[in-house]
Design an enzyme around this catalytic site. Structure first.
Site, PDB file in Angstrom:
ATOM      1  N   ALA A  64       1.723   9.484   7.324  1.00  8.01           N
ATOM      2  CA  ALA A  64       0.453   9.840   7.948  1.00  8.01           C
ATOM      3  C   ALA A  64      -0.437   8.604   7.904  1.00  8.01           C
ATOM      4  O   ALA A  64      -0.264   7.734   7.046  1.00  8.01           O
ATOM      5  CB  ALA A  64      -0.175  11.001   7.192  1.00  8.01           C
ATOM      6  N   GLY A 109       4.901  11.336   5.695  1.00  7.80           N
ATOM      7  CA  GLY A 109       5.087  12.096   6.927  1.00  7.80           C
ATOM      8  C   GLY A 109       6.295  11.645   7.731  1.00  7.80           C
ATOM      9  O   GLY A 109       6.815  12.411   8.544  1.00  7.80           O
ATOM     10  N   GLU A 132       3.215  10.038  -1.604  1.00 14.33           N
ATOM     11  CA  GLU A 132       1.866  10.628  -1.594  1.00 14.33           C
ATOM     12  C   GLU A 132       1.178  10.543  -2.941  1.00 14.33           C
ATOM     13  O   GLU A 132      -0.033  10.338  -3.031  1.00 14.33           O
ATOM     14  CB  GLU A 132       1.931  12.104  -1.138  1.00 14.33           C
ATOM     15  CG  GLU A 132       2.185  12.290   0.345  1.00 14.33           C
ATOM     16  CD  GLU A 132       3.657  12.196   0.749  1.00 14.33           C
ATOM     17  OE1 GLU A 132       4.503  11.873  -0.107  1.00 14.33           O
ATOM     18  OE2 GLU A 132       3.937  12.445   1.931  1.00 14.33           O
TER      19      GLU A 132
HETATM   20  N1  DAK Z   1      -1.135   4.397   7.740  1.00 11.84           N
HETATM   21  C1  DAK Z   1      -1.893   3.471   8.400  1.00 11.84           C
HETATM   22  N2  DAK Z   1      -1.513   2.192   8.595  1.00 11.84           N
HETATM   23  C2  DAK Z   1      -0.322   1.823   8.103  1.00 11.84           C
HETATM   24  C3  DAK Z   1       0.515   2.711   7.397  1.00 11.84           C
HETATM   25  C4  DAK Z   1       0.065   4.056   7.220  1.00 11.84           C
HETATM   26  N3  DAK Z   1       0.793   4.995   6.626  1.00 11.84           N
HETATM   27  N4  DAK Z   1       1.616   2.048   7.019  1.00 11.84           N
HETATM   28  C5  DAK Z   1       1.483   0.785   7.467  1.00 11.84           C
HETATM   29  N5  DAK Z   1       0.309   0.644   8.119  1.00 11.84           N
HETATM   30  C6  DAK Z   1      -0.219  -0.563   8.753  1.00 11.84           C
HETATM   31  C7  DAK Z   1      -0.701  -1.571   7.732  1.00 11.84           C
HETATM   32  O1  DAK Z   1      -1.991  -1.236   7.307  1.00 11.84           O
HETATM   33  C8  DAK Z   1      -0.644  -2.842   8.529  1.00 11.84           C
HETATM   34  O2  DAK Z   1      -1.764  -2.880   9.390  1.00 11.84           O
HETATM   35  P1  DAK Z   1      -2.572  -4.281   9.617  1.00 11.84           P
HETATM   36  O3  DAK Z   1      -3.027  -4.693   8.266  1.00 11.84           O
HETATM   37  O4  DAK Z   1      -1.562  -5.216  10.215  1.00 11.84           O
HETATM   38  O5  DAK Z   1      -3.680  -3.889  10.560  1.00 11.84           O
HETATM   39  C9  DAK Z   1       0.589  -2.654   9.407  1.00 11.84           C
HETATM   40  O6  DAK Z   1       0.837  -1.239   9.443  1.00 11.84           O
HETATM   41  C10 DAK Z   1       1.830  -3.333   8.842  1.00 11.84           C
HETATM   42  O7  DAK Z   1       1.994  -2.882   7.508  1.00 11.84           O
HETATM   43  P2  DAK Z   1       2.187  -3.911   6.279  1.00 11.84           P
HETATM   44  O8  DAK Z   1       1.533  -5.206   6.555  1.00 11.84           O
HETATM   45  O9  DAK Z   1       1.780  -3.159   5.051  1.00 11.84           O
HETATM   46  O10 DAK Z   1       3.769  -4.096   6.309  1.00 11.84           O
HETATM   47  P3  DAK Z   1       4.720  -4.464   5.075  1.00 11.84           P
HETATM   48  O11 DAK Z   1       6.039  -4.781   5.677  1.00 11.84           O
HETATM   49  O12 DAK Z   1       4.084  -5.469   4.178  1.00 11.84           O
HETATM   50  O13 DAK Z   1       4.835  -3.108   4.240  1.00 11.84           O
HETATM   51  C11 DAK Z   1       5.149  -0.713   3.961  1.00 11.84           C
HETATM   52  C12 DAK Z   1       5.485  -1.993   4.795  1.00 11.84           C
HETATM   53  C13 DAK Z   1       5.727   0.474   4.722  1.00 11.84           C
HETATM   54  C14 DAK Z   1       5.837  -0.835   2.593  1.00 11.84           C
HETATM   55  C15 DAK Z   1       3.627  -0.609   3.773  1.00 11.84           C
HETATM   56  O14 DAK Z   1       3.003  -0.739   5.064  1.00 11.84           O
HETATM   57  C16 DAK Z   1       3.220   0.690   3.169  1.00 11.84           C
HETATM   58  O15 DAK Z   1       3.335   0.890   1.975  1.00 11.84           O
HETATM   59  N6  DAK Z   1       2.670   1.582   4.021  1.00 11.84           N
HETATM   60  C17 DAK Z   1       2.139   2.817   3.572  1.00 11.84           C
HETATM   61  C18 DAK Z   1       3.234   3.800   3.252  1.00 11.84           C
HETATM   62  C19 DAK Z   1       2.647   5.097   2.832  1.00 11.84           C
HETATM   63  O16 DAK Z   1       2.123   5.218   1.712  1.00 11.84           O
HETATM   64  N7  DAK Z   1       2.587   6.034   3.779  1.00 11.84           N
HETATM   65  C20 DAK Z   1       1.820   7.220   3.634  1.00 11.84           C
HETATM   66  C21 DAK Z   1       2.609   8.240   2.948  1.00 11.84           C
HETATM   67  S1  DAK Z   1       1.567   9.574   2.543  1.00 11.84           S
HETATM   68  C22 DAK Z   1      -1.956  15.863   3.870  1.00 11.84           C
HETATM   69  C23 DAK Z   1      -1.476  15.526   5.103  1.00 11.84           C
HETATM   70  C24 DAK Z   1      -0.511  14.578   5.199  1.00 11.84           C
HETATM   71  C25 DAK Z   1      -0.053  13.911   4.099  1.00 11.84           C
HETATM   72  C26 DAK Z   1      -0.554  14.256   2.882  1.00 11.84           C
HETATM   73  C27 DAK Z   1      -1.477  15.236   2.748  1.00 11.84           C
HETATM   74  N8  DAK Z   1      -2.953  16.822   3.771  1.00 11.84           N
HETATM   75  C28 DAK Z   1      -3.939  16.888   4.787  1.00 11.84           C
HETATM   76  C29 DAK Z   1      -3.063  17.671   2.636  1.00 11.84           C
HETATM   77  C30 DAK Z   1       0.893  12.876   4.261  1.00 11.84           C
HETATM   78  C31 DAK Z   1       0.751  11.726   3.616  1.00 11.84           C
HETATM   79  C32 DAK Z   1       1.627  10.608   3.827  1.00 11.84           C
HETATM   80  O17 DAK Z   1       2.344  10.464   4.788  1.00 11.84           O
END
Ligand code: DAK
Length: 258
Positions: A64, A109, A132
């Site tokens: 997400a 997500g 998360e």
């Molecule tokens: N959201 C927004 N932007 C994201 C993103 C994300 N999930 N993942 C990556 N990006 C963006 C980065 O901010 C970066 O943007 P700029 O800085 O270039 O503008 C660009 O994508 C490239 O990312 P990185 O520079 O970080 O790339 P790396 O290769 O260094 O790292 C990575 C890749 C996948 C390891 C890293 O980007 C990362 O850790 N991303 C976040 C992964 C993550 O934590 N995803 C979220 C999971 S939690 C709920 C509803 C839904 C949910 C929960 C509750 N409720 C309403 C109750 C769901 C939650 C989730 O999905």
């Protein structure tokens, strides 16, 4: 649509979540467009299988959109989770087989979206995870439930409690991904499997999907009753007549899905 590419020609549709600058993260616009695309797939009677993948080289879906989620109030977070659940339920509820081609990061997500597909093939570059808890929340798009049903309670707890990523080989070992392919071969493999499916009786494939999903959480006797009913429904259809007549005549069947 800005962030979804949908190829609807022929029997195998391909839906690409295409927001590579943010690693295909799911914000409300992406989810809304995704929902519209599922509606188009459902309405297209020539589509017999769907492949879902991510745009760009790095990600399937990196979760997400954290930047958008960061500012949500409790009421807005409820609406966001409901939107995510609605979209994934409608993906899961499509009557045709849906294959996830996980070509890179599938986090939060992203893993949840892949889990709402019928099965997952992963590229060697794929990384799965439910990070998360790292962000101080829990999975919000069905991850606590669908992941548990696929990999078992203890493994799901390990993945969700630690928030650690697992690689494609580990995903295969625990039954999350069915196969791991070199990145360049992933789509061809998915299309080959989809190609085998779309040759089969479409009503039978749809009925098999319905029966497997409807029975999965029921006691065996109740689930077997659903199978018997599904089996009986196919008798008298054009597809059943054609499939059996073709076998007897020693020729390939020409199913019409009627
Ligand atoms: N959201 C927004 N932007 C994201 C993103 C994300 N999930 N993942 C990556 N990006 C963006 C980065 O901010 C970066 O943007 P700029 O800085 O270039 O503008 C660009 O994508 C490239 O990312 P990185 O520079 O970080 O790339 P790396 O290769 O260094 O790292 C990575 C890749 C996948 C390891 C890293 O980007 C990362 O850790 N991303 C976040 C992964 C993550 O934590 N995803 C979220 C999971 S939690 C709920 C509803 C839904 C949910 C929960 C509750 N409720 C309403 C109750 C769901 C939650 C989730 O999905």
């Amino acid at each position: 649509m800005d962030f979804i590419k949908l190829e609807l020609d022929g029997p195998i549709a391909v839906l690409t979540i295409d927001r590579p600058k943010a690693l295909n993260a799911l914000n409300r616009q992406v989810l809304t467009e995704f929902s519209d695309a599922i509606g188009q797939v459902a309405a297209n009677k020539t589509t017999r299988a769907l492949i879902v993948t991510g745009g760009g080289e790095k990600a399937f879906v990196a979760g997400a959109d954290i930047a958008e989620m960061a500012g949500l109030s409790q009421a807005e977070s409820t609406a966001f989770a409901e939107l995510g659940h609605r979209v994934l339920d409608s993906l899961e509820g499509l009557p045709i087989p849906v294959i996830a081609a996980v070509n890179g990061f599938a986090l939060g997500g992203g893993t949840e979206l892949a889990l709402a597909c019928d099965f997952i093939y992963a590229s060697e570059k794929a990384k799965f995870g439910q990070p998360e808890v790292v962000l101080g929340v829990i999975p919000g798009f069905g991850g606590t439930q669908r992941l548990t049903r696929i990999v078992g309670r203890a493994r799901a707890k390990e993945i969700i409690f630690t928030g650690e990523m697992i690689d494609a080989a580990k995903a295969k070992e625990i039954g999350l991904a069915l196969e791991v392919l070199p990145a360049a071969e992933l789509m061809a493999h998915c299309k080959k499997v989809a190609g085998n499916i779309v040759k089969r009786g479409p009503l039978a494939v749809a009925q098999a999907k319905r029966v497997i999903d409807a029975g999965a959480d029921l006691p065996l006797q109740d689930a077997n009753k659903i199978e018997r009913e599904g089996f009986a429904k196919l008798f008298g259809t054009g597809d059943q007549k054609e499939g059996m007549a073709a076998f007897v005549a020693k020729r390939p069947p020409e199913f019409k899905g009627n």
